[in-house]
Design an enzyme around this catalytic site. Structure first.
Site, PDB file in Angstrom:
ATOM      1  N   GLU A 209     -32.610  13.409  -3.041  1.00 51.82           N
ATOM      2  CA  GLU A 209     -31.502  13.250  -3.981  1.00 51.82           C
ATOM      3  C   GLU A 209     -32.047  13.178  -5.391  1.00 51.82           C
ATOM      4  O   GLU A 209     -33.267  13.157  -5.583  1.00 51.82           O
ATOM      5  CB  GLU A 209     -30.684  11.998  -3.632  1.00 51.82           C
ATOM      6  CG  GLU A 209     -31.490  10.712  -3.609  1.00 51.82           C
ATOM      7  CD  GLU A 209     -30.682   9.527  -3.088  1.00 51.82           C
ATOM      8  OE1 GLU A 209     -29.916   9.702  -2.129  1.00 51.82           O
ATOM      9  OE2 GLU A 209     -30.823   8.438  -3.641  1.00 51.82           O
ATOM     10  N   HIS A 248     -28.498   4.843  -5.725  1.00 53.27           N
ATOM     11  CA  HIS A 248     -29.941   4.621  -5.705  1.00 53.27           C
ATOM     12  C   HIS A 248     -30.554   4.726  -7.104  1.00 53.27           C
ATOM     13  O   HIS A 248     -29.861   4.843  -8.091  1.00 53.27           O
ATOM     14  CB  HIS A 248     -30.619   5.633  -4.780  1.00 53.27           C
ATOM     15  CG  HIS A 248     -30.301   5.413  -3.329  1.00 53.27           C
ATOM     16  ND1 HIS A 248     -30.574   6.357  -2.380  1.00 53.27           N
ATOM     17  CD2 HIS A 248     -29.755   4.381  -2.668  1.00 53.27           C
ATOM     18  CE1 HIS A 248     -30.212   5.916  -1.195  1.00 53.27           C
ATOM     19  NE2 HIS A 248     -29.695   4.716  -1.344  1.00 53.27           N
TER      20      HIS A 248
END
Lengths: 292, 387
Positions: A209, A248
């Site tokens: 990601e 995150h």
């Protein structure tokens, strides 16, 4: 065969007497993994879930022959627990604790340097070798033994993609959650090296990601080697607004971490097969396996 | 957690870094009055928001006289500043910081962060600095030099000075300032300390003209002083309420409310929606430790927002959050809401998915269930339109 953990792995749990520790140790045992003891200062000599408890990791290792540890303790104590396991020379240390301070992880990384420990996490769902060993908090319902190795920065996407792979007849050798935090232990490159040397692993899936440099480093590694197995990657966050942290570890403008598009481009240049969405991964694996 | 500029400077001053004298003001009159205390030839008026890119967006203005300080402050206060980091909604300016403008001989860049590879402190420095530096650095990363200090090297003056010299900052007194910055970085659990410009004044001394500090919210348990910063993060009241309920929530501009468990699946869902031509109203990631109450809170926040025309529920029930827990939370929020008609497009998979779908139907949530993400997203975008 598998990487890092298999049916011979002997697991202790640091923080086993807590609510989460009890729950996930119990689940791990029910899955058939060999859990051999627990660690909790002050509880040495007692038993929990039918397993012997120890004051510290060193004595637990000496008594049980443990070679892996699940660290499931509150964030303020997580770094000390990881360092204790590293110093006791436990081979695989899995930390699922969320929100470990970054400066604490800096100390853990210093302890890790030069050690023989593979640290998985923190903020990881753990590591699973289907049918053999589960250390962590992931679901196992859809996992099947097989030839796909998975290294992932996202717990939710691992569950998703693992289920899709199993449905498509693609079992898994081992799935590793490298964790969602900026500072963590084992990364994509180390996973790739381990999967390369594992005879059973036929293809590797990287779930990445935005933020961090895991994907860039994987691309650099793969560019410089004849990997010999197909590698498939999904990098999510192509449409995340820049400069905003979503979940995150986000990017730092000055320090880098490329966009998802840039990460995809680097991986593609390194010969990696790119999947656009989670539901495309299994098909991309099949395609890539057919093509090699 | 970002610190407001004035707080960043107060903190750095405690570690021996030189910062420009300045005063905070929440009204144009107060800004003008502040000039008297600063005793400067020229002033700078700076909007205090928790996002970067202010300079290019008109949030930093020079003013020659106290009355033009008044005018600039009046223009900024209460206005919305849209920078490349705020999103299109922008951030309202409630406070300005009035500083004595400095006579700069040279502008450089200095930043500290933790090296993800080794955990050591990474120093970044450049002979260049100032407004638009980030754009220049993005174009040409060669202008930024980096080094990593190992555990024993954080007060190694010779190493620090040699590194600064390699970046074109060749001055022993700059190294002293950097050591102070390292101490501030470590003792306050910072994840980023950026000083730009890190400037040499005409008298030869060094000064932090602007500073950006990010603190690690995970370290709040050992920093009680972090608690008071929550109110200053530029978060909407919705985002703050979500945070209290174990939900990561980022407000976006569209009409499609989105509920997802896990950050990775959330990012993937966001990609799917935008690729399908849709516009999400939010990014939401239910943390693994969330209860059905927390989830209900998240859904309630979406239902309360009248711009939200449909809700997409994309959940892979896992080892920690199972589908029936999520469905309970969603049903609870719908039952209490006065917007019970908002369609809910559900894609539940993984542990207890069928059970979750059944709960939604039994509790009269206006739900359409799908087995795969793509069809669910297509339907949700169909209901909410593109723009």
């Amino acid at each position: 065969m598998a990487i890092l953990v298999d049916s011979n792995t002997k697991v202790i749990v640091q923080g086993m007497t807590g609510r989460a520790g009890t729950f996930y140790a119990d689940q791990g045992m029910r899955y058939g993994s060999q859990y051999v003891g627990g660690v909790r200062p002050g509880r040495g000599g007692t038993t929990h879930l039918g397993l012997p408890m120890f004051h510290d990791v060193k004595s637990a290792k000496a008594e049980t022959g443990a070679n892996a540890s699940l660290v499931i303790v509150p964030a303020p104590n997580a770094a000390a627990a990881m360092i204790e396991a590293i110093e006791a020379e436990i081979g695989v240390v899995v930390c699922v604790t969320e929100r470990v301070p970054q400066h604490d992880m800096a100390r853990v990384k210093a302890a890790l340097a030069g050690s023989n420990t593979h640290l998985i996490g923190p903020n990881s769902q753990g590591i699973l070798t289907p049918g053999q060993c589960k250390i962590g908090v992931m679901p196992t319902k859809d996992a099947k033994p097989g030839g796909v190795g998975i290294a992932s920065r996202s717990a939710s996407l691992t569950s998703e993609i693992l289920a899709n792979c199993s449905a498509a007849g693609l079992g898994q050798s081992t799935t590793v959650g490298v964790g969602g935090d900026a500072l963590h232990g084992t990364g994509f490159v180390e996973c790739l090296k381990l999967f390369r040397d594992d005879a059973e692993t036929e293809a590797v899936v990287l779930i990445g990601e935005i933020g961090g440099r895991e994907e860039e480093r994987a691309a650099e590694y793969l560019s410089g080697t004849d990997y010999g197995k197909p590698v498939i990657a999904l990098v999510v966050g192509r449409h995340s607004p820049e400069g905003r942290r979503m979940g995150h570890a986000g990017t730092l403008s000055a320090v880098g971490g490329l966009s998802a598009a840039e990460k995809n481009a680097k991986l593609r240049d390194a010969g990696v097969h790119i999947a656009t969405h989670p539901q495309d991964v299994a098909a991309t694996v099949l395609e890539a396996k057919g093509g090699i | 957690m970002l610190l407001a500029e004035y707080k960043s400077k107060e903190l750095l001053a405690q570690y021996g870094l030189k910062v420009p004298p300045g005063r905070r003001a929440t009204s144009a009159d107060a800004a003008e009055a502040a000039c008297e205390k600063l005793n400067a030839k020229k002033y700078v008026v700076k909007a205090q928001i928790a996002a970067g890119g202010r300079g290019l967006a008109g949030g930093i203005k020079f003013a020659a006289t106290p009355s033009s300080v008044h005018d600039e402050a009046a223009r900024m206060l209460g206005s919305k500043l849209v920078t490349e980091q705020t999103g299109s909604a922008g951030e309202t300016v409630n406070t300005v910081y009035v500083e004595a403008a400095q006579d700069l001989a040279a502008q450089h860049f200095l930043a500290l962060t933790l090296d993800p590879e080794t955990g050591g402190i990474m120093l970044l420095a450049s002979s260049q600095g100032g407004v638009e530096f980030e754009q220049r650095a993005r174009m040409d990363s060669e202008i930024v030099k980096t080094t990593v200090l190992g555990p024993g090297e954080t007060s190694d003056n010779a190493k620090i000075a040699a590194f600064l010299a390699s970046a074109g900052i060749d001055d022993a007194s700059a190294a002293d300032q950097v050591r102070g910055a390292i101490q501030a970085f470590t003792e306050n659990d910072m994840t980023l300390l950026e000083i730009n410009p890190f400037a040499k004044l005409s008298d030869g001394s060094w000064m932090a003209i602007d500073a950006k500090i990010a603190l690690d919210p995970s370290a709040a348990f050992r920093h009680p002083e972090f608690a008071e910063l929550d109110a200053e993060q530029g978060l909407t009241s919705v985002e703050m309420e979500a945070q209290k309920n174990n939900i990561n929530f980022v407000k976006l501009d569209g009409a499609l409310g989105v509920i997802v468990n896990g950050a990775g699946l959330g990012l993937a869902t966001n990609d799917l929606i935008i690729d399908a031509g849709g516009r999400p109203a939010n990014f939401m990631d239910i943390r693994t430790t969330a209860t059905s109450f927390d989830i209900a809170k998240g859904v309630e926040l979406l239902l309360r927002d009248t711009r939200v025309k449909a809700i997409l529920l994309n959940v892979h029930g896992g080892g920690m959050t199972v589908c029936d827990t999520v469905a309970e939370g969603v049903a609870f929020a719908y039952n209490r809401s006065d917007r019970k008609e908002v369609p809910c497009i559900a894609r539940l998979a993984g542990v207890n998915a069928e059970w979750g779908n059944q709960i939604l139907k039994d509790r009269k949530v206006p739900v359409e269930t799908f087995g795969d993400m793509q069809s669910a997203v297509t339907r949700a975008v169909e209901l909410t339109g593109g723009a």
